[in-house]
Each structure stands twice: as structure tokens, then as C-alpha cells.
Design a protein around this motif. Structure first.
Motif, mmCIF file in Angstrom:
data_model
loop_
_atom_site.group_PDB
_atom_site.id
_atom_site.type_symbol
_atom_site.label_atom_id
_atom_site.label_comp_id
_atom_site.label_asym_id
_atom_site.label_seq_id
_atom_site.Cartn_x
_atom_site.Cartn_y
_atom_site.Cartn_z
ATOM 1 N N LEU A 345 18.788 67.400 8.217
ATOM 2 C CA LEU A 345 17.698 66.503 8.609
ATOM 3 C C LEU A 345 18.028 65.806 9.930
ATOM 4 O O LEU A 345 17.172 65.699 10.824
ATOM 5 C CB LEU A 345 17.454 65.488 7.501
ATOM 6 N N VAL A 346 19.267 65.315 10.075
ATOM 7 C CA VAL A 346 19.666 64.642 11.315
ATOM 8 C C VAL A 346 19.604 65.617 12.483
ATOM 9 O O VAL A 346 19.125 65.284 13.581
ATOM 10 C CB VAL A 346 21.078 64.038 11.157
ATOM 11 N N ALA A 347 20.078 66.850 12.271
ATOM 12 C CA ALA A 347 20.063 67.842 13.345
ATOM 13 C C ALA A 347 18.637 68.171 13.783
ATOM 14 O O ALA A 347 18.367 68.335 14.988
ATOM 15 C CB ALA A 347 20.786 69.109 12.888
ATOM 16 N N SER A 348 17.708 68.229 12.828
ATOM 17 C CA SER A 348 16.321 68.541 13.191
ATOM 18 C C SER A 348 15.702 67.424 14.018
ATOM 19 O O SER A 348 14.939 67.686 14.951
ATOM 20 C CB SER A 348 15.502 68.789 11.931
ATOM 21 N N VAL A 349 16.013 66.169 13.694
ATOM 22 C CA VAL A 349 15.482 65.055 14.484
ATOM 23 C C VAL A 349 16.055 65.083 15.896
ATOM 24 O O VAL A 349 15.341 64.859 16.891
ATOM 25 C CB VAL A 349 15.785 63.711 13.782
ATOM 26 N N VAL A 350 17.354 65.356 16.021
ATOM 27 C CA VAL A 350 17.971 65.420 17.346
ATOM 28 C C VAL A 350 17.360 66.562 18.157
ATOM 29 O O VAL A 350 17.118 66.439 19.372
ATOM 30 C CB VAL A 350 19.502 65.592 17.207
ATOM 31 N N GLU A 351 17.080 67.705 17.507
ATOM 32 C CA GLU A 351 16.472 68.839 18.221
ATOM 33 C C GLU A 351 15.103 68.485 18.777
ATOM 34 O O GLU A 351 14.707 68.971 19.845
ATOM 35 C CB GLU A 351 16.367 70.038 17.284
ATOM 36 N N GLU A 352 14.353 67.643 18.070
ATOM 37 C CA GLU A 352 13.044 67.231 18.585
ATOM 38 C C GLU A 352 13.191 66.560 19.944
ATOM 39 O O GLU A 352 12.413 66.824 20.882
ATOM 40 C CB GLU A 352 12.378 66.277 17.592
ATOM 41 N N TYR A 353 14.176 65.674 20.080
ATOM 42 C CA TYR A 353 14.378 64.977 21.353
ATOM 43 C C TYR A 353 14.949 65.927 22.404
ATOM 44 O O TYR A 353 14.625 65.820 23.594
ATOM 45 C CB TYR A 353 15.304 63.777 21.147
ATOM 46 N N GLU A 354 15.820 66.844 21.977
ATOM 47 C CA GLU A 354 16.358 67.809 22.951
ATOM 48 C C GLU A 354 15.255 68.694 23.501
ATOM 49 O O GLU A 354 15.260 69.040 24.702
ATOM 50 C CB GLU A 354 17.438 68.649 22.276
ATOM 51 N N ASP A 355 14.301 69.082 22.632
ATOM 52 C CA ASP A 355 13.179 69.910 23.099
ATOM 53 C C ASP A 355 12.319 69.171 24.114
ATOM 54 O O ASP A 355 11.670 69.795 24.973
ATOM 55 C CB ASP A 355 12.323 70.348 21.913
ATOM 56 N N MET A 356 12.288 67.834 24.022
ATOM 57 C CA MET A 356 11.514 67.043 24.993
ATOM 58 C C MET A 356 12.342 66.686 26.218
ATOM 59 O O MET A 356 11.885 65.938 27.080
ATOM 60 C CB MET A 356 11.014 65.765 24.316
ATOM 61 N N GLY A 357 13.599 67.193 26.283
ATOM 62 C CA GLY A 357 14.439 66.932 27.447
ATOM 63 C C GLY A 357 15.088 65.569 27.430
ATOM 64 O O GLY A 357 15.570 65.107 28.479
ATOM 65 N N GLU A 358 15.144 64.903 26.290
ATOM 66 C CA GLU A 358 15.764 63.578 26.204
ATOM 67 C C GLU A 358 17.279 63.716 26.054
ATOM 68 O O GLU A 358 17.775 64.661 25.417
ATOM 69 C CB GLU A 358 15.202 62.811 25.008
ATOM 70 N N PRO A 359 18.049 62.795 26.642
ATOM 71 C CA PRO A 359 19.521 62.859 26.568
ATOM 72 C C PRO A 359 20.045 62.392 25.199
ATOM 73 O O PRO A 359 20.623 61.310 25.059
ATOM 74 C CB PRO A 359 19.966 61.932 27.691
ATOM 75 N N VAL A 360 19.849 63.203 24.193
ATOM 76 C CA VAL A 360 20.335 62.906 22.842
ATOM 77 C C VAL A 360 21.367 63.959 22.471
ATOM 78 O O VAL A 360 21.071 65.165 22.512
ATOM 79 C CB VAL A 360 19.187 62.892 21.816
ATOM 80 N N ASP A 361 22.575 63.549 22.121
ATOM 81 C CA ASP A 361 23.669 64.457 21.768
ATOM 82 C C ASP A 361 23.986 64.324 20.280
ATOM 83 O O ASP A 361 24.028 63.210 19.732
ATOM 84 C CB ASP A 361 24.929 64.143 22.577
ATOM 85 N N LEU A 362 24.220 65.455 19.641
ATOM 86 C CA LEU A 362 24.634 65.473 18.236
ATOM 87 C C LEU A 362 26.142 65.637 18.191
ATOM 88 O O LEU A 362 26.679 66.675 18.588
ATOM 89 C CB LEU A 362 23.938 66.617 17.484
ATOM 90 N N GLY A 363 26.821 64.605 17.732
ATOM 91 C CA GLY A 363 28.279 64.641 17.662
ATOM 92 C C GLY A 363 28.775 65.274 16.375
ATOM 93 O O GLY A 363 28.162 66.194 15.827
ATOM 94 N N ASP A 364 29.907 64.781 15.873
ATOM 95 C CA ASP A 364 30.513 65.334 14.660
ATOM 96 C C ASP A 364 29.611 65.080 13.458
ATOM 97 O O ASP A 364 29.107 63.964 13.259
ATOM 98 C CB ASP A 364 31.879 64.693 14.421
ATOM 99 N N THR A 365 29.414 66.106 12.672
ATOM 100 C CA THR A 365 28.641 65.995 11.433
ATOM 101 C C THR A 365 29.356 66.771 10.344
ATOM 102 O O THR A 365 30.214 67.612 10.619
ATOM 103 C CB THR A 365 27.211 66.542 11.586
ATOM 104 N N ARG A 366 28.985 66.509 9.117
ATOM 105 C CA ARG A 366 29.492 67.272 7.980
ATOM 106 C C ARG A 366 28.383 67.409 6.947
ATOM 107 O O ARG A 366 27.439 66.599 6.936
ATOM 108 C CB ARG A 366 30.729 66.612 7.355
#
Length: 486
Positions: A345-366
Motif C-alpha cells: 500500500l505504501v509503495a503504491s502511494v509513493v508510485e502515484e507521486y513518482e508518476d506525477m514527477g514529484e520528488p518522493v523516495d521510497l526508502g527501506d521497507t519490509r
């Protein structure tokens, strides 16, 4: 309007002293211990005095009746009379006459007993020159030991019984009559007063504890069981006001009245929440309809700049209206919880911002699974990431597990929030200082809505400034905690 999802009190635990039943039982135990201890001490003192007085009377009887000139002059010089053959062990040894004092200098004399025995003999006109009273065991007294050994041989007593008899208490009274050179020695055998008196007192105390504790436990159970049920009902209603049904009254009359009053209050609150939902739905419908009409009308405005400003204003109003409606409904969610993989779920939200070109980085997850409402959690993450981009120009998102919690952290490089204003920033309609919010707009509902969503899931939202080695603020960390599935 307040942000929903306040923390709930912990359930009552009847195994801890902090619970009502635990505190009552502790209070009863301490009070009973003090009262019974004081009463037992007074009874023990009175009974011991009476018991020792009886022993002294037995010794005085031996001195008065067995001495020369007494009513039964059975005095035998130099050794005591033994017990009758086959009879029980002697309680009182026969009087002995001896020129030597049988009391050693190192033995501790009983001064109180000496004064009491002197008074008893004086009442019987028995003039004495000296008197000494000591306490011994039978085994420590040669005369008593030989008498008991003789009796044991005659009766063929087992060794353990002989050992017990040798350990019994012996009162030794040595009296020197006036005008005589020999000492009259009387011996009275009996268990120590402590052994006779403490046993019944301890048994009595235990019986009182058992009876009183049983009665108090039954009464408290009748009170605490419906109280615990009421507490669980309040917690369920606070977590989900859509709980159907009412708690049946039980317990004493006072508890029944309390439960009936709670049921009435709960029903009234549920009715008010239903009315609120209907009202908010009507407000949302009635406001969005004219706003849609305004969007159409501004197309007739010839000035392009003015038209864009008017469209932006309408969009701000629509977003604020959506936030208000979401905040009002977060306390009564209609969608059920689902077993969801939080990392996806967190990765999908971050991808939404990446698709819009926003500077959002997904760090360490588990990989972490939790029971949650995905739509609401997405809304909370979007609000937090949006704030990070708006005030800090970038967002770093990480996910990790800490014990039973799934922890999502969103970091930015903004100016942070003054420490004394962090708590207020999560209240509704509260905006930060001008340096942080002057160009952002908004109604100040994003953080409050994110905190309400965290509370709705049994978690929490924590804001904390990030600092460098010199203590300077270099950004803000929003920590979103959600209970993870077992």
C-alpha cells in the motif's frame, strides 16, 4: 470541531491492585490484619497471663500441701517421688528438698513470676526468705529428666515421643522458707504458652479471613462483572458507534440504573451521529451543486488570469469541503477492515507521486500485514506526503516493524515546527507560522485528519523535528504507527 479518536482507558483487570476488586480486597486485607492483629495481641496477652498464673498456682499448691506441716506432708529429702507405675507423665513433680540452690547463676530469672508467687504464698501465711523462678525444658532439668525417663521405660514409649517430652516447658520454683536452710523446689510441666495460645489464634484468623474474603469477593463480583461489561461496551461504542443492541442491566440496583442510563445516552449519541451524517450529506450535496455551476459560469469570463484565479478558489473550496466531510465521517467508517500488506500500500502511494514527477523516495521497507481500511490509510499517507512536499520540497518514506507496530515515517527537509506548537498543529483549522504556510493555502485539516485515521486504527501520529549534530532543525519527521497483524 474536535479531531476524533481520543485514546481509550485500559480495560479493568481484576488481577491487579489497580482494579476496583483488587483495591477493595487489599483494603479489607490490611484493615482485617490490623484489627485482628491488635485483637489477637490483647487476647494472647490476657490468656498468657491467665495461663502463667495457673502454673504458679500449681507450684504454690505443691509448696503448701507437700511441705512439712502441710495438709499432705509427702516431702522426701534429696529426690523426687516418681509417677505411679503405668500412669500418665506427671504434670507436676513432687516437691523436692535440697540444701543446694538448683538455679544456676547464668539462668534468667522470671522476676514477675517471683513477685506474683510471693504474693500468693503471703496470702497463705507462708513466710519465705528467698524465691527464684526459672523456665527450662525437661531435658535441661536433671530431676525432671530422670522422672520422665523412668516413666518412658515403664510405658515403653517410642523415641520420638520421649524426645518431644524432653523438649516440653518446665517451670522451676525454688523457695527458701524463713528459718530453714534447705530449699523447697517445685516443678510444673506444661507446653509453653505460645504453643497453646498461638495455634488457636492463627486458626481463628485464617477462618475469619476465609469467611470475610469469600463474602467480600462475592459482593465485589456482583458489582465488578456488570461494571466490566459496561466498560467493554463503552470501549466498543467509542471505537465504532455503529454497535447495534444495548447492554442488559445486571448486578445491584445501582449498577442497573447506571447501565440503563448508559444505554439511553448511547442511543441518544447514535441518533445525533446519524443526524450529523444526514446533515453533512445534505450540506455536501447543496454546496457542490452551486460550485459545479460556478465552474461552468467562469468559462464566460474573458480574462484568462481572472478565470484561473476563480477556478483555483473554487477548487480550494471543494478540497476544504472534502476534508471537512472526511474528518466528520472518520469516526464512523462504513467500510470494514481488510487484511492488507502495508508495504504494498505504501509503495503504491509513493508510485502515484513518482508518476506525477514529484520528488518522493521510497526508502527501506519490509513486508508487514495489518488489519486496516486501505482507503483511509491512503488518505492519511497522501496528506502527510503532500505536507512534506509542500513545506520541505521532498519526501522520504520508510516502513519498518517495531514490536507489534507497523511504523511509516515521512521525512522532509523543511523548516520544521516550533516544539511548543507541534501538538497544536494536529488540531483542526490550525495553521503553522507564516514562514511555513504562507504560500500553501489549505484549511489546516490535513494533519488532523491523518491523526484521526491513525487513532481509528488504534495507532498514533507523532511529529518530531529532525536536527543535525549542532542541534539545528533540518526537517520534520511524521511517524505514523499502525498495529500490525500477529
Amino acid at each position: 470541531m474536535k479531531c476524533l479518536g481520543a485514546s481509550l482507558p485500559r480495560p479493568l483487570s481484576f488481577l491487579r491492585p489497580r482494579s476496583l476488586m483488587g483495591q477493595m480486597m487489599w483494603a479489607v486485607a490490611v484493615a482485617l490484619l490490623l484489627v485482628q492483629g491488635l485483637g489477637a495481641a490483647l487476647v494472647y496477652r490476657a490468656q498468657r497471663e491467665s495461663y502463667e498464673h495457673g502454673m504458679l498456682n500449681a507450684a504454690a499448691m505443691s509448696l503448701l500441701t507437700e511441705r512439712p506441716g502441710g495438709s499432705r506432708p509427702t516431702l522426701m529429702r534429696g529426690r523426687p517421688f516418681g509417677p505411679p507405675l503405668g500412669g500418665p507423665p506427671p504434670r507436676r513433680f513432687r516437691l523436692e528438698s535440697n540444701a543446694a540452690l538448683p538455679v544456676a547463676a547464668a539462668e534468667r530469672r522470671d522476676r514477675d513470676a517471683e513477685e506474683e508467687l510471693r504474693a500468693i504464698l503471703a496470702e497463705q501465711s507462708f513466710a519465705i526468705e528467698r524465691i527464684e523462678v526459672v523456665h527450662r525444658t525437661i531435658g535441661a532439668d536433671p530431676v525432671a529428666r530422670s522422672g520422665v525417663a523412668f516413666h518412658a521405660r515403664v510405658r515403653d514409649m517410642p523415641p520420638d515421643m520421649i524426645h518431644d517430652m524432653m523438649a516440653q516447658h518446665l517451670l522451676v520454683v525454688a523457695v527458701k522458707p524463713q528459718g530453714q536452710s534447705d530449699w523447697l523446689i517445685a516443678r510444673v510441666r506444661s507446653p509453653r504458652a505460645e504453643r497453646i495460645l498461638l495455634g488457636p489464634l492463627i486458626l481463628q484468623t485464617l477462618m475469619i479471613y476465609i469467611v470475610l474474603f469469600g463474602a467480600v469477593a462475592l459482593i465485589l463480583r456482583r458489582i465488578t462483572r456488570p461494571l466490566a461489561a459496561l466498560t467493554r461496551r463503552v470501549e466498543r461504542f467509542a471505537a465504532s458507534p455503529d454497535v447495534i443492541g444495548q447492554l442488559p442491566p445486571s448486578g445491584p440496583e445501582d449498577m442497573r440504573h447506571l447501565i440503563v442510563a448508559h444505554n439511553a445516552m448511547e442511543q441518544r449519541i447514535a441518533s445525533m451521529l446519524d443526524e450529523k451524517d444526514v446533515m453533512l450529506g445534505a450540506i455536501g450535496h447543496d454546496l457542490k451543486t452551486p460550485l459545479t455551476a460556478l465552474r461552468v459560469r467562469i468559462e464566460s469570463v474573458e480574462d484568462e488570469g481572472e478565470r484561473r484565479r476563480m477556478a483555483g478558489t473554487i477548487e480550494d473550496i471543494v478540497r476544504t469541503l472534502d476534508d471537512i466531510l472526511s474528518l466528520a465521517r472518520v469516526g464512523r467508517p462504513s467500510d470494514p477492515r481488510e487484511r492488507t500488506e502495508v508495504s504494498a500500500l505504501v509503495a503504491s502511494v509513493v508510485e502515484e507521486y513518482e508518476d506525477m514527477g514529484e520528488p518522493v523516495d521510497l526508502g527501506d521497507t519490509r513486508r508487514i500485514v495489518a488489519e486496516l481500511r486501505p482507503t483511509w490509510l491512503r488518505r492519511a499517507l497522501r496528506n502527510l506526503i503532500g505536507n512534506a512536499l509542500r513545506y520541505g520540497q521532498r519526501a522520504q518514506v520508510t516502513l519498518r516493524r517495531e514490536g507489534a507496530l507497523a511504523v511509516v515515517e515521512i521525512e522532509d527537509d523543511g523548516p520544521g515546527i516550533p516544539d511548543d506548537q507541534i501538538g497544536a498543529m494536529m488540531d483542526p483549522f490550525i495553521r503553522g507560522d507564516p514562514s511555513r504556510n504562507s504560500a500553501t493555502g489549505g484549511a489546516g485539516l490535513g494533519l488532523c485528519l491523518a491523526r484521526a485515521i491513525a487513532d481509528q486504527h488504534g495507532g498514533a501520529l507523532i511529529l518530531k523535528n529532525r536536527r543535525d549534530g549542532d542541534g539545528q532543525v533540518v526537517g520534520l519527521t511524521a511517524r505514523l504507527e499502525i498495529p500490525a497483524a500477529v
